[in-house]
Design a protein around this motif. Structure first.
Motif, mmCIF file in Angstrom:
data_model
loop_
_atom_site.group_PDB
_atom_site.id
_atom_site.type_symbol
_atom_site.label_atom_id
_atom_site.label_comp_id
_atom_site.label_asym_id
_atom_site.label_seq_id
_atom_site.Cartn_x
_atom_site.Cartn_y
_atom_site.Cartn_z
ATOM 1 N N PRO A 560 9.602 11.418 -32.827
ATOM 2 C CA PRO A 560 9.006 12.188 -33.926
ATOM 3 C C PRO A 560 9.224 13.689 -33.757
ATOM 4 O O PRO A 560 8.997 14.244 -32.684
ATOM 5 N N ASN A 561 9.658 14.337 -34.838
ATOM 6 C CA ASN A 561 10.023 15.749 -34.725
ATOM 7 C C ASN A 561 9.001 16.702 -35.336
ATOM 8 O O ASN A 561 9.330 17.807 -35.733
ATOM 9 N N SER A 562 7.748 16.270 -35.375
ATOM 10 C CA SER A 562 6.618 17.148 -35.674
ATOM 11 C C SER A 562 5.351 16.400 -35.316
ATOM 12 O O SER A 562 5.369 15.168 -35.145
ATOM 13 N N GLY A 563 4.246 17.131 -35.213
ATOM 14 C CA GLY A 563 2.992 16.468 -34.928
ATOM 15 C C GLY A 563 2.619 15.467 -36.005
ATOM 16 O O GLY A 563 2.139 14.365 -35.719
ATOM 17 N N ALA A 564 2.850 15.839 -37.280
ATOM 18 C CA ALA A 564 2.528 14.926 -38.383
ATOM 19 C C ALA A 564 3.407 13.681 -38.336
ATOM 20 O O ALA A 564 2.942 12.571 -38.627
ATOM 21 N N GLY A 566 4.522 12.447 -35.606
ATOM 22 C CA GLY A 566 3.971 11.684 -34.498
ATOM 23 C C GLY A 566 2.767 10.864 -34.925
ATOM 24 O O GLY A 566 2.621 9.695 -34.545
ATOM 25 N N GLU A 567 1.898 11.464 -35.741
ATOM 26 C CA GLU A 567 0.769 10.717 -36.287
ATOM 27 C C GLU A 567 1.267 9.492 -37.060
ATOM 28 O O GLU A 567 0.756 8.376 -36.892
ATOM 29 N N TYR A 568 2.236 9.731 -37.908
ATOM 30 C CA TYR A 568 2.794 8.658 -38.737
ATOM 31 C C TYR A 568 3.386 7.551 -37.869
ATOM 32 O O TYR A 568 3.132 6.359 -38.078
ATOM 33 N N ALA A 569 4.159 7.949 -36.856
ATOM 34 C CA ALA A 569 4.778 6.960 -35.966
ATOM 35 C C ALA A 569 3.727 6.176 -35.202
ATOM 36 O O ALA A 569 3.838 4.952 -35.031
ATOM 37 N N HIS A 694 -0.412 11.346 -30.249
ATOM 38 C CA HIS A 694 0.773 12.199 -30.339
ATOM 39 C C HIS A 694 0.490 13.474 -29.550
ATOM 40 O O HIS A 694 -0.672 13.876 -29.370
ATOM 41 N N LEU A 695 1.531 14.069 -29.051
ATOM 42 C CA LEU A 695 1.451 15.348 -28.356
ATOM 43 C C LEU A 695 2.201 16.381 -29.181
ATOM 44 O O LEU A 695 3.219 16.059 -29.801
ATOM 45 N N ASN A 696 1.709 17.601 -29.185
ATOM 46 C CA ASN A 696 2.472 18.687 -29.803
ATOM 47 C C ASN A 696 3.195 19.441 -28.694
ATOM 48 O O ASN A 696 2.591 20.286 -28.033
ATOM 49 N N LEU A 697 4.463 19.111 -28.487
ATOM 50 C CA LEU A 697 5.206 19.836 -27.453
ATOM 51 C C LEU A 697 5.312 21.312 -27.814
ATOM 52 O O LEU A 697 5.462 22.164 -26.944
ATOM 53 N N HIS A 698 5.232 21.613 -29.121
ATOM 54 C CA HIS A 698 5.289 23.003 -29.568
ATOM 55 C C HIS A 698 3.935 23.690 -29.439
ATOM 56 O O HIS A 698 3.793 24.836 -29.851
ATOM 57 N N LYS A 699 2.964 23.034 -28.860
ATOM 58 C CA LYS A 699 1.681 23.669 -28.564
ATOM 59 C C LYS A 699 1.437 23.629 -27.062
ATOM 60 O O LYS A 699 1.620 24.594 -26.346
ATOM 61 N N VAL A 712 7.940 19.231 -32.013
ATOM 62 C CA VAL A 712 8.198 17.898 -31.467
ATOM 63 C C VAL A 712 6.846 17.220 -31.289
ATOM 64 O O VAL A 712 5.946 17.789 -30.672
ATOM 65 N N GLY A 713 6.701 16.027 -31.832
ATOM 66 C CA GLY A 713 5.428 15.322 -31.785
ATOM 67 C C GLY A 713 5.533 13.938 -31.192
ATOM 68 O O GLY A 713 5.225 12.952 -31.867
ATOM 69 N N PRO A 714 5.962 13.800 -29.938
ATOM 70 C CA PRO A 714 6.129 12.468 -29.352
ATOM 71 C C PRO A 714 4.820 11.699 -29.290
ATOM 72 O O PRO A 714 3.737 12.296 -29.314
ATOM 73 N N ILE A 715 4.929 10.391 -29.216
ATOM 74 C CA ILE A 715 3.725 9.577 -29.091
ATOM 75 C C ILE A 715 3.709 8.885 -27.732
ATOM 76 O O ILE A 715 4.729 8.425 -27.239
ATOM 77 N N GLY A 716 2.506 8.846 -27.149
ATOM 78 C CA GLY A 716 2.258 8.033 -25.969
ATOM 79 C C GLY A 716 1.502 6.797 -26.407
ATOM 80 O O GLY A 716 0.588 6.889 -27.234
ATOM 81 N N VAL A 717 1.866 5.637 -25.884
ATOM 82 C CA VAL A 717 1.233 4.387 -26.317
ATOM 83 C C VAL A 717 0.841 3.535 -25.117
ATOM 84 O O VAL A 717 1.456 3.601 -24.052
ATOM 85 N N ALA A 718 -0.195 2.717 -25.336
ATOM 86 C CA ALA A 718 -0.610 1.742 -24.336
ATOM 87 C C ALA A 718 0.398 0.603 -24.276
ATOM 88 O O ALA A 718 1.245 0.441 -25.167
#
Length: 950
Positions: A560-564, A566-569, A694-699, A712-718
């Motif tokens: 995901p290439n934004s926080g939003a 990342g939320e969606y993903a 999701h993480l905001n790498l840009h924050k 960049v809004g990558p997601i961490g998952v269980a």
């Protein structure tokens, strides 16, 4: 000579602003704590605390990390990229690379929500909009989108809501669009439950109800054709039409607007932006007149300031108005401002004639290749093309590609019988000869530059980019000064603290930034063979491992290439999990009233129904209301989305109880990672109840905002959600059976070395110390200012997390001074305003981050205390609100030196309210901007120069 400050011996000491024992002690004394650990132990609930140290490699020095990155870059194989498929190599003019992409004046700026201090980047983005509108032949273009594929998906949603077709109508997509784009459109449609029909759209449309049609020019097979008849047929059926168009091609091809299209989308990457292994790149979205209020994303417009002078601002969608919680039509938040600015400056640098020359040269090389192959009896996909030749070589594709690779060139393997060749700005005659030789053909005579190989009806006749800005920068000296002039109109992190709550504007160190423009990273196409991107893959895998340790999750997807996004993903992963378990009825997403607007918007786009959970007066989730909502929707509960620490800037002590309530009902817990800056090293969302974040790498992880992107809004998952993370939308690499989200497997890979370097140089102890220092700085500001501006929310301990909310509502009631007045007055002190009116109207949310030193923090406190004194004068009746220094802020140099100064306060008070401003003064280029005027008089392209004459 006495030395009072210890030498900063590691990177963490350079990154963290408050490092000396004396400063730390002074701040702790104000708060009543004897140690930083004691403060943290009180602020952060023991129930979520990580009890052991982060298991990360030892911290690296700047010199060591640059050597590490050099070694990784060396593992990538840099070849001439002729793969195409939406990604073309380009030359970034050095003056733009050095003075935009690599300049902190541009990359550390924040989104221009405070337009008075953003006039430089707003002008650059207006140039971008003008360039796109002109080239597409459409009325208005927005200020960039995340990537071409998601821009196409947004265009489909725009056609669906703006058209008049019934709800059961479908969208028809030409089979000749890029596969990554088709994958993203299908993913959006599946979540929102409408049909996508993919078919060959040669001459006519299929039968049935259609709300929209998506075409591509040039197509996936490189062909170009007159689409006007098909567009007219769609309009006759009541459908709208989107054309995915190559901007460089539009310098010589009839643009979509001239052919009747309603919408055009595409990429601007080939306008000077490196390949970056797939991103970040600025996409565009342009529309015909009449669709302005349906346009997603940001739109720069022209208004006027308090003196009647022309000024720029974000208009209509100043805060992305399509993010309307459960009524959302888009969740676009982060744009690609830095890359859009780069592309716009490329257009300014080359001008219309230069762009056309580049296009003609690339086209000529493609025609020479085509002529050579045809002479050898090789069949092509079609007779008309711009820069891409698709050749049929039965059973020989692999041999041709191998021969080209031996010559240092990457071609596109379509299948065992078909090869694609794409030319670009960097293609030379030697490349053409090598490609022809790889096919076993003889080189035909070179096609003359400017000789176009398609029908006259496809040749562009309309003018474009006629504005003087695109026709006046002909020397590097002019360009250099233009870039400096625009940068000087802005306030970015290289000048001042940007104390934005929820946005974490921290140091973006030069060592972190240095490697992203190295050719071995920047010059890699996203679809190169795996063995050519080993350095990239090692870096990405290492970064994923570190983020897994930091978050406590089982896996990370960096796509995901934004926080939003990342939320969606993350929500799609939850949706996929429930569906795999047969729980198709689980579609309700619980969202606290205080949540970010993108939370609800993302849930809507993921096909979920939003149910709002109340917050208490103390800012916590109302547990009684949560229990009632869980019970009411138990059978259909999909998830809850919470932000931790909360949007109010406090650590909720009952977060585990919230998670347990939802899990017990069969739902999943989404923890928004926007405030991860208050957790790193202290707590892990994957360990205290989160299923996905999701993480905001840009924050949190130091990628700069760039004036509104890249993000960049990558997601961490269980563990149980791992099968449902985003996959590879092209099928090039086998990853998982998940849901495709963005155009390339690793999203905005080009900026990942920044976070990699940040985490590696900080190390476990540095990251944890950064979090503790962020807490110290926020609580210090809260304590120092609370008698002047009450702090709205604090935790049970009376402390805040990494940010605090200053409540101005009572002062506003007494004086009429608004939070916006304070925001504008802060400009006179050389500060970007804190976050205005979020999450509570009438407040300011302040986040100093760990990077600010005590001197800068004290300067901010001094400014706020001075402003409080100015408010008190109004409350006491000593000065009228409309005549006050606050209501007339900010003050330009032009206003201060004017002969006709007649204000109720002195010039000195307007400009030099505190002594330190005499030594380092920023003057905004414009006064307070009239937003309503700009909305009533919509101008969203470059105005004529005479419009600036008074």
């Amino acid at each position: 000579m006495s030395i009072t400050q210890p030498y900063a011996h590691d990177f963490a000491d350079r990154h963290i602003g408050v490092t000396t024992p004396a400063d730390i002690s002074a701040m702790l004394d104000t708060l009543g704590y004897t140690s930083l650990d004691a403060l943290v132990d009180t602020a952060v609930p023991a129930s979520i605390r990580k009890t052991d140290r982060l298991d990360l490699p030892a911290a690296r020095s700047e010199e060591e990390i640059l050597a590490d990155l050099r070694a990784l870059a060396a593992k990538n194989v840099l070849k001439t990229q002729m793969i195409g498929q939406g990604f073309s190599d380009t030359h970034t003019p050095p003056v733009i690379r050095r003075n935009v992409l690599e300049s902190p004046a541009w990359y550390t700026a924040y989104t221009p929500y405070q337009p008075e201090i953003s006039q430089g980047r707003l002008e650059a983005l207006l140039n971008f909009q003008t360039m796109v509108a002109d080239l597409t032949g459409l009325a208005i273009a927005n200020a960039s989108m995340l990537d071409e594929s998601s821009a196409a998906a947004e265009a489909v949603l725009l056609m669906r809501r703006a058209g008049k077709a019934p709800a059961t109508a479908r969208v028809v997509v030409d089979a000749n669009v890029f596969p990554q784009t088709l994958a993203v459109i299908r993913g959006r449609a599946e979540a929102l439950d409408f049909d996508v029909e993919v078919t060959e759209l040669a001459d006519e449309l299929p039968e049935g109800e259609i709300f929209g049609v998506v075409l591509q020019q040039p197509g996936n097979d490189g062909t170009v054709r007159d689409q006007s008849a098909l567009i007219a047929a769609a309009h006759a059926r009541g459908a709208m039409v989107t054309v995915i168009a190559d901007l460089l091609a539009l310098t010589v091809l009839t643009p979509p607007g001239d052919q009747g299209a309603d919408v055009a989308v595409g990429n601007t990457q080939r306008f000077g932006v490196p390949l970056f292994f797939g991103g970040p790149h600025a996409a565009y979205l342009a529309i015909r007149s009449g669709l302005e209020r349906a346009l997603p994303g940001r739109l720069v417009g022209v208004s006027r300031d308090s003196a009647g002078e022309q000024a720029y601002r974000l208009t209509l969608q100043t805060r992305e108005q399509h993010i309307r919680r459960e009524k959302a039509t888009s969740n676009i938040c982060t744009a690609q401002a830095l890359l859009a600015i780069t592309a716009s400056m490329y257009a300014v640098y080359h001008g219309p004639a230069g762009l056309r020359a580049i296009a003609e040269r690339a086209h000529g090389h493609a025609r020479t290749i085509a002529d050579s192959l045809v002479a050898a009896g090789i069949a092509l996909a079609g007779p008309a093309f711009f820069d891409t030749v698709v050749a049929t070589v039965p059973g020989r594709a692999d041999a041709v590609i191998a021969a080209a690779s031996d010559a240092g060139i990457n071609l596109r393997r379509i299948d065992a019988d078909t090869v694609g060749v794409s030319t670009d700005e960097t293609t030379t005659a030697a490349h053409v000869a090598a490609v022809v030789g790889a096919f076993g053909a003889e080189l035909a005579p070179a096609v003359a530059t400017g000789e176009l190989g398609f029908d006259a009806g496809l040749v562009r006749t309309s003018e474009y980019m006629t504005h003087p800005i695109f026709n006046s920068m002909r020397s590097e000296t002019q360009m250099l000064r233009y870039l400096r002039r625009l940068a000087d109109r802005d306030l970015a992190l290289d000048r001042t603290m940007i104390p934005l709550g929820s946005c974490t504007m921290k140091l973006n160190s030069t060592a972190e930034m240095e490697s992203i423009s190295w050719p071995e990273f920047a010059g890699i196409h996203p679809y190169v063979p795996e063995e050519q991107s080993r350095g990239w893959r090692e870096l990405i895998a290492d970064l994923e491992r570190r983020l897994v340790e930091i978050t406590g999750y089982a896996g990370i997807s960096l796509q995901p290439n934004s926080g939003a996004q990342g939320e969606y993903a993350g929500l799609l992963a939850i949706r996929g999990y429930h569906r795999a378990n047969g729980d198709t009825e689980r579609t309700v997403c619980l969202i606290p009233a205080s949540a970010h607007g993108t939370n609800a918007a993302s849930a809507v786009l993921a096909g979920m129904r939003v149910v709002v959970v109340k917050n208490t007066e103390t800012g916590h989730i109302d547990l009684d209301d949560l229990r009632a909502k869980v019970d009411a929707h138990r059978a259909e509960l999909a998830a809850i989305m919470i932000t931790y620490p909360s949007t109010y800037g406090v650590y909720d002590t009952d977060v585990r109880e919230v998670c347990d309530l939802v899990h017990e009902a069969g739902g999943q817990v989404y923890i928004d990672g926007a405030n991860m800056n208050a957790l790193v090293g202290l707590a892990q969302p994957g360990k205290f109840g989160g299923d996905v974040s999701h993480l905001n790498l840009h924050k949190t992880f130091a990628i700069p905002h760039g004036g509104g992107g890249p993000g960049v809004g990558p997601i961490g998952v269980a563990e149980h959600l791992l099968p449902f993370v985003p996959n590879d939308p092209t099928g090039t690499y086998s990853v998982s059976a998940g849901i495709p989200v963005v155009a390339t497997l690793f999203g905005s890979a080009g900026v990942l070395p920044i976070s990699y370097a940040y985490i590696a140089m900080m190390g476990a102890d540095g990251l944890t110390r950064a979090t503790k220092t962020a807490l110290l700085s926020a609580n210090y500001i809260a304590a120092r200012l609370t008698e002047h501006f009450p702090v709205l929310f604090t935790g049970e301990s009376g402390l805040v997390a990494h940010e605090c909310i200053l409540d101005l509502r009572e002062l506003t009631a007494q004086s009429g001074v608004t939070a916006e007045d304070v925001a504008k007055r802060l400009i006179d002190f050389g500060f970007h305003a804190p976050t205005l009116a979020f999450p509570v109207a009438g407040t300011l949310m302040v986040e100093p981050t760990e990077s600010e030193d005590l001197g800068e923090i004290e300067r901010f406190i001094e400014a706020m205390v001075t402003i409080r004194g100015e408010i008190d004068e109004i409350v006491a009746g000593e000065v009228a609100l409309d005549a006050s220094v606050l209501r007339n802020a900010p003050h330009t140099a032009r206003a201060v030196v004017a002969d006709d100064w007649d204000r109720a306060y002195s010039r000195e008070r307007a400009a030099y309210a505190v002594p330190s401003l005499r030594f380092d003064k920023y003057f905004p280029p414009v006064g307070r901007i009239d937003g309503a005027y700009g909305d009533r008089n919509l101008v969203c392209s470059c105005p004529a120069p005479e419009a600036f004459e008074n």
